[in-house]
Motif scaffolding. Sequence first.
Motif, short mmCIF file in Angstrom:
data_model
loop_
_atom_site.label_atom_id
_atom_site.label_comp_id
_atom_site.label_asym_id
_atom_site.label_seq_id
_atom_site.Cartn_x
_atom_site.Cartn_y
_atom_site.Cartn_z
N UNK A 144 103.64 -20.43 56.45
CA UNK A 144 103.25 -19.41 55.45
C UNK A 144 102.84 -18.11 56.16
N UNK A 145 102.05 -18.24 57.25
CA UNK A 145 101.61 -17.03 57.96
C UNK A 145 102.80 -16.29 58.57
N UNK A 146 103.80 -17.04 59.06
CA UNK A 146 104.97 -16.38 59.66
C UNK A 146 105.71 -15.57 58.61
N UNK A 147 105.70 -16.04 57.35
CA UNK A 147 106.39 -15.31 56.29
C UNK A 147 105.55 -14.12 55.79
N UNK A 148 104.23 -14.33 55.69
CA UNK A 148 103.38 -13.26 55.14
C UNK A 148 102.85 -12.31 56.21
N UNK A 149 102.85 -12.76 57.49
CA UNK A 149 102.25 -12.00 58.60
C UNK A 149 100.76 -11.79 58.30
N UNK A 150 100.10 -10.89 58.98
CA UNK A 150 98.76 -10.52 58.56
C UNK A 150 97.61 -11.06 59.36
N UNK A 151 96.44 -10.99 58.75
CA UNK A 151 95.19 -11.28 59.41
C UNK A 151 94.38 -12.25 58.56
N UNK A 152 93.78 -13.25 59.21
CA UNK A 152 92.95 -14.22 58.49
C UNK A 152 91.49 -13.83 58.67
N UNK A 153 90.79 -13.60 57.56
CA UNK A 153 89.36 -13.29 57.61
C UNK A 153 88.56 -14.52 57.25
N UNK A 154 87.64 -14.92 58.14
CA UNK A 154 86.82 -16.10 57.89
C UNK A 154 85.36 -15.71 57.86
N UNK A 155 84.70 -16.05 56.74
CA UNK A 155 83.32 -15.62 56.56
C UNK A 155 82.45 -16.80 56.14
N UNK A 156 81.34 -17.02 56.84
CA UNK A 156 80.45 -18.10 56.43
C UNK A 156 79.82 -17.80 55.06
N UNK A 157 79.62 -18.86 54.28
CA UNK A 157 78.90 -18.75 53.00
C UNK A 157 77.43 -18.95 53.34
N UNK A 158 76.61 -17.88 53.21
CA UNK A 158 75.20 -18.01 53.62
C UNK A 158 74.34 -18.47 52.45
N UNK A 159 73.48 -19.42 52.72
CA UNK A 159 72.46 -19.83 51.74
C UNK A 159 71.12 -19.91 52.47
N UNK A 160 70.05 -19.63 51.73
CA UNK A 160 68.71 -19.59 52.33
C UNK A 160 68.30 -20.85 53.07
N UNK A 161 68.62 -22.00 52.49
CA UNK A 161 68.14 -23.24 53.08
C UNK A 161 68.84 -23.64 54.38
N UNK A 162 70.03 -23.08 54.58
CA UNK A 162 70.79 -23.47 55.76
C UNK A 162 70.67 -22.33 56.77
N UNK A 163 69.89 -22.54 57.81
CA UNK A 163 69.66 -21.48 58.79
C UNK A 163 70.65 -21.63 59.94
N UNK A 164 71.21 -20.50 60.39
CA UNK A 164 72.11 -20.59 61.54
C UNK A 164 71.38 -21.12 62.77
N UNK A 165 72.10 -21.81 63.65
CA UNK A 165 71.45 -22.29 64.88
C UNK A 165 71.11 -21.12 65.79
N UNK A 166 71.82 -20.00 65.63
CA UNK A 166 71.47 -18.81 66.41
C UNK A 166 70.42 -18.04 65.61
N UNK A 167 69.17 -18.09 66.08
CA UNK A 167 68.06 -17.62 65.25
C UNK A 167 68.06 -16.11 65.01
N UNK A 168 68.77 -15.35 65.88
CA UNK A 168 68.78 -13.89 65.68
C UNK A 168 69.73 -13.47 64.55
N UNK A 169 70.67 -14.35 64.16
CA UNK A 169 71.66 -13.96 63.14
C UNK A 169 71.00 -13.82 61.78
N UNK A 170 71.03 -12.61 61.24
CA UNK A 170 70.42 -12.36 59.93
C UNK A 170 71.49 -12.19 58.84
N UNK A 171 72.68 -11.79 59.23
CA UNK A 171 73.78 -11.61 58.27
C UNK A 171 75.03 -12.29 58.84
N UNK A 172 75.96 -12.68 57.95
CA UNK A 172 77.13 -13.42 58.43
C UNK A 172 78.00 -12.60 59.39
#
Length: 398
Positions: free
Chosen positions: A99-127
């Motif tokens: 599918x990617x070979x036909x459409x070309x392009x860029x894949x954007x991957x973004x974490x879904x942030x929720x308050x209760x799940x804290x990133x293991x990297x403690x400095x990360x405040x935004x995705x």
Amino acid sequence: MTKINMKTPLVEIDGDEMTRVLWEVIKEKLLSPFIELKTEYYDLGLSNRDNTNDEVTVQSAHAIKKYGVGVKCATITANTARQKEYNLKHLHPSPNATIRAILDGTVFRKPISVNRIKPSVITWKAPIVIGRHAYGDVYKAAEMEIDGPGKVEMVYTKSDGTERRVKIADFEGSGIVQGMHNYDESIKSFARACFLYAINEKIPLWFATKDTISKTYDGRFKAIFEEIYETEFKEKCAAAGIEYFYTLIDDAVARVVKSEGGFLWACKNYDGDVQSDMIASAAGSLAMMTSVLVSPSGVFEYEAAHGTVQQHYYRWQKGEKTSTNPAALIFAWSGALSKRAELDGLSDLTDFARRLEKAVLSTIEDGIMTGDLAKLSDPPPVKVLNSWEFIDEISSRL
Ligand code: NAP
Ligand code: MG
């Protein structure tokens, strides 16, 4: 209740195993009661891909080109073990690669942030969003085993017949070689997609390569990004109040871990493959990562970043109600519906997509979640549900 109507069909691409099971439940409980769903359906379940000699995969990609928006379930990439398991006639390439070979392009991957799940990297405040170039490099490489002494060269035969050669290596014994490529056009559209995404989301754009070592190959990526920035996006970035920042890939990796997050990290194909798994797991879970393919022709394909959750499927087949997290699959649908709504000017559908996401987030933030998140929840969960109960809870909030 009157249902929300759609104008243009959404290209719906069904898949395999546990995600296929949940796909049906999501449609039945969260979508069909509220929307008069209009989809053009393609069954990319492994057996149907095999029966159609993979034609169905190619057709689904062309349908996305035709209609503009697709939503895709996770699919098995067949290997020899799967060939036995599903009694396959052929071993086709990964449907995503096709599918990617036909459409070309860029894949954007973004974490879904929720308050209760804290990133293991403690400095990360935004995705941190990954923008992965979806064409070429090692994914379209030619490889060869060298079985004894000899010289290996790279030869470019121009269309006028003239030749250019460079020596790769003199082999004294056995070994391996690989030849990679990319096209200026594909790199340009990768750069444009990243600048557009960053400006749209009002987040800074980082890009990194290994141009100190790979002066020609990675150097070209760096130069094209610089050129696209200078000629097309410099003023737009300034207007949006965002910065374009280039550095070496090793420097980027170190900075990412010390950063506060909240930027788009444009990655070459392999860097994006590897770093998106790092970002997903450090941000919480692979089940909390959205993924969208943005094609230079202006079409979009939404999916979950995870696979078919094979082991859960085997347990489901034995009668277990597994606690598989459907969040990323639901966000694939909400993302696709929201894009469809934007293109067709359907404000009620836009509103529904937003409410659907809110219902998922508020459920988890109230401590009601699936097993994968229970281990990460801080404070600890109030209720851990199986996938069906979890979807019912979201449905009741909707
Ligand atoms: P996977 O399906 O992503 O699952 C790997 C592990 O991650 C699972 O065993 C599970 O851990 C956890 N996990 C992933 N998604 C989850 C969810 N929604 N809820 C809870 N836990 C989740 O990767 P895989 O097992 O390596 O691959 C399975 C199949 O998927 C393969 O045939 C592969 O080809 C295919 N695949 C497809 C895509 C795609 O279509 N985009 C992407 C990747 C892989 P626990 O077992 O510890 O619970
Ligand atoms: Mg990967």
